[in-house]
Design an enzyme around this catalytic site. Structure first.
Site, short mmCIF file in Angstrom:
data_model
loop_
_atom_site.label_atom_id
_atom_site.label_comp_id
_atom_site.label_asym_id
_atom_site.label_seq_id
_atom_site.Cartn_x
_atom_site.Cartn_y
_atom_site.Cartn_z
N HIS A 87 -6.76 9.40 6.14
CA HIS A 87 -7.98 8.64 5.92
C HIS A 87 -9.04 9.58 5.37
O HIS A 87 -9.27 10.66 5.94
CB HIS A 87 -8.50 8.08 7.25
CG HIS A 87 -7.56 7.16 7.96
ND1 HIS A 87 -7.69 5.79 7.94
CD2 HIS A 87 -6.47 7.41 8.73
CE1 HIS A 87 -6.73 5.23 8.66
NE2 HIS A 87 -5.97 6.20 9.17
N GLY B 268 -3.47 5.85 17.82
CA GLY B 268 -3.59 4.52 17.21
C GLY B 268 -2.92 4.39 15.86
O GLY B 268 -3.33 3.58 15.04
N HIS C 281 8.44 9.31 1.35
CA HIS C 281 8.19 8.72 2.67
C HIS C 281 8.47 9.72 3.79
O HIS C 281 9.55 10.29 3.86
CB HIS C 281 9.08 7.48 2.87
CG HIS C 281 8.94 6.89 4.24
ND1 HIS C 281 8.08 5.86 4.51
CD2 HIS C 281 9.51 7.21 5.43
CE1 HIS C 281 8.13 5.57 5.79
NE2 HIS C 281 9.00 6.39 6.38
N HIS D 149 3.99 5.49 7.69
CA HIS D 149 4.14 6.29 6.47
C HIS D 149 2.92 7.21 6.50
O HIS D 149 1.78 6.72 6.47
CB HIS D 149 4.14 5.39 5.23
CG HIS D 149 4.30 6.11 3.91
ND1 HIS D 149 5.27 5.77 3.00
CD2 HIS D 149 3.59 7.13 3.36
CE1 HIS D 149 5.16 6.56 1.93
NE2 HIS D 149 4.14 7.39 2.12
N CYS E 5 8.91 -0.31 4.54
CA CYS E 5 7.65 0.39 4.79
C CYS E 5 6.52 -0.20 3.93
O CYS E 5 6.63 -0.26 2.70
CB CYS E 5 7.83 1.88 4.49
SG CYS E 5 6.29 2.81 4.52
N HIS F 151 -0.29 9.11 6.38
CA HIS F 151 -1.46 8.82 5.54
C HIS F 151 -2.67 9.57 6.08
O HIS F 151 -2.79 9.82 7.28
CB HIS F 151 -1.75 7.32 5.46
CG HIS F 151 -1.85 6.64 6.80
ND1 HIS F 151 -0.73 6.29 7.53
CD2 HIS F 151 -2.91 6.26 7.53
CE1 HIS F 151 -1.11 5.72 8.65
NE2 HIS F 151 -2.44 5.69 8.69
N ASN G 93 -3.58 10.03 11.95
CA ASN G 93 -3.18 9.62 13.30
C ASN G 93 -1.68 9.77 13.46
O ASN G 93 -0.91 9.41 12.56
CB ASN G 93 -3.57 8.16 13.54
CG ASN G 93 -5.08 7.98 13.56
OD1 ASN G 93 -5.80 8.76 14.17
ND2 ASN G 93 -5.57 6.95 12.87
N ASP H 224 -8.86 1.49 1.86
CA ASP H 224 -8.39 0.88 3.10
C ASP H 224 -8.83 -0.59 3.12
O ASP H 224 -9.96 -0.91 2.77
CB ASP H 224 -8.95 1.62 4.31
CG ASP H 224 -8.21 1.28 5.59
OD1 ASP H 224 -7.52 2.16 6.13
OD2 ASP H 224 -8.31 0.11 6.05
N CYS I 256 5.21 2.27 1.27
CA CYS I 256 6.18 2.43 0.17
C CYS I 256 6.10 1.22 -0.77
O CYS I 256 6.19 1.37 -1.98
CB CYS I 256 7.60 2.60 0.71
SG CYS I 256 7.95 4.25 1.34
P1 5GP Z 1 -3.52 4.07 11.08
O1 5GP Z 1 -4.15 3.22 12.14
O2 5GP Z 1 -2.01 3.95 11.06
O3 5GP Z 1 -3.98 5.49 11.08
O4 5GP Z 1 -4.07 3.52 9.71
C1 5GP Z 1 -3.52 2.45 9.01
C2 5GP Z 1 -4.58 1.98 8.06
O5 5GP Z 1 -3.98 1.17 7.07
C3 5GP Z 1 -5.67 1.13 8.73
O6 5GP Z 1 -6.95 1.74 8.52
C4 5GP Z 1 -5.55 -0.23 8.03
O7 5GP Z 1 -6.80 -0.85 7.81
C5 5GP Z 1 -4.84 0.12 6.74
N1 5GP Z 1 -4.01 -0.94 6.21
C6 5GP Z 1 -3.07 -1.66 6.90
N2 5GP Z 1 -2.46 -2.54 6.08
C7 5GP Z 1 -3.02 -2.37 4.84
C8 5GP Z 1 -2.79 -2.98 3.58
O8 5GP Z 1 -1.96 -3.87 3.40
N3 5GP Z 1 -3.55 -2.55 2.53
C9 5GP Z 1 -4.49 -1.55 2.69
N4 5GP Z 1 -5.19 -1.22 1.60
N5 5GP Z 1 -4.72 -0.94 3.86
C10 5GP Z 1 -3.99 -1.34 4.93
ZN ZN Z 2 6.95 4.62 3.34
#
Ligand code: 5GP
Ligand code: ZN
Length: 113
Positions: free
Chosen positions: A101, A92, A46, A97, A4, A99, A86, A30, A7
């Site tokens: 925003h 999307g 997790h 894991h 992950c 999260h 999300n 982000d 993680c």
């Molecule tokens: P999701 O689309 O799953 O709701 O959000 C995933 C978020 O993780 C995205 O906004 C993306 O920019 C962010 N993200 C993906 N990989 C990384 C990373 O390696 N480091 C950081 N800081 N953010 C990441």
């Molecule tokens: Zn995780």
């Protein structure tokens, strides 16, 4: 969860710009910000999404206490901010894991704004 991404970020195996950390919660910038301030808050335990996280409601409490505390301390609360999570393909979700925003620092578009 060895495979992950988030993680690995918690473990420090992948670098991140830390915003906040306590024994349960980690928050970081982000990598691809959608607002002037775009942070991600994750629990150190997790889970795949909010549906799974809701099986252990203390995790929701931990996350939202951290979000509201950091938003106050870093001055986001006065002008306002948005919290988004999300779940699955229609929303999307790309990282599995759970999260949250946190978006702010400017007038946000969408959601009727
Ligand atoms: P999701 O689309 O799953 O709701 O959000 C995933 C978020 O993780 C995205 O906004 C993306 O920019 C962010 N993200 C993906 N990989 C990384 C990373 O390696 N480091 C950081 N800081 N953010 C990441
Ligand atoms: Zn995780």
């Amino acid at each position: 969860m060895q495979e992950c991404l988030f993680c690995k970020i918690i473990a420090g195996e992948i670098p991140s710009k830390k915003v906040y950390e306590d024994e349960n919660v980690y928050a970081f910038e982000d990598i691809s910000p959608m607002a002037k301030i775009h942070w991600l808050f994750i629990h150190k335990k997790h889970t795949e999404n909010i549906s799974a996280m809701s099986q252990d409601p203390q995790q929701i409490t931990d996350i939202f206490q951290a979000i509201t505390r950091v938003a106050q301390e870093k001055g986001l609360e006065s002008d306002g901010y948005r919290v988004v999570t999300n779940l699955g393909p229609n929303a999307g979700q790309t990282v599995f894991h759970t999260h949250f925003h946190v978006l702010g620092g400017e007038k946000l578009k969408g959601f009727g704004a």
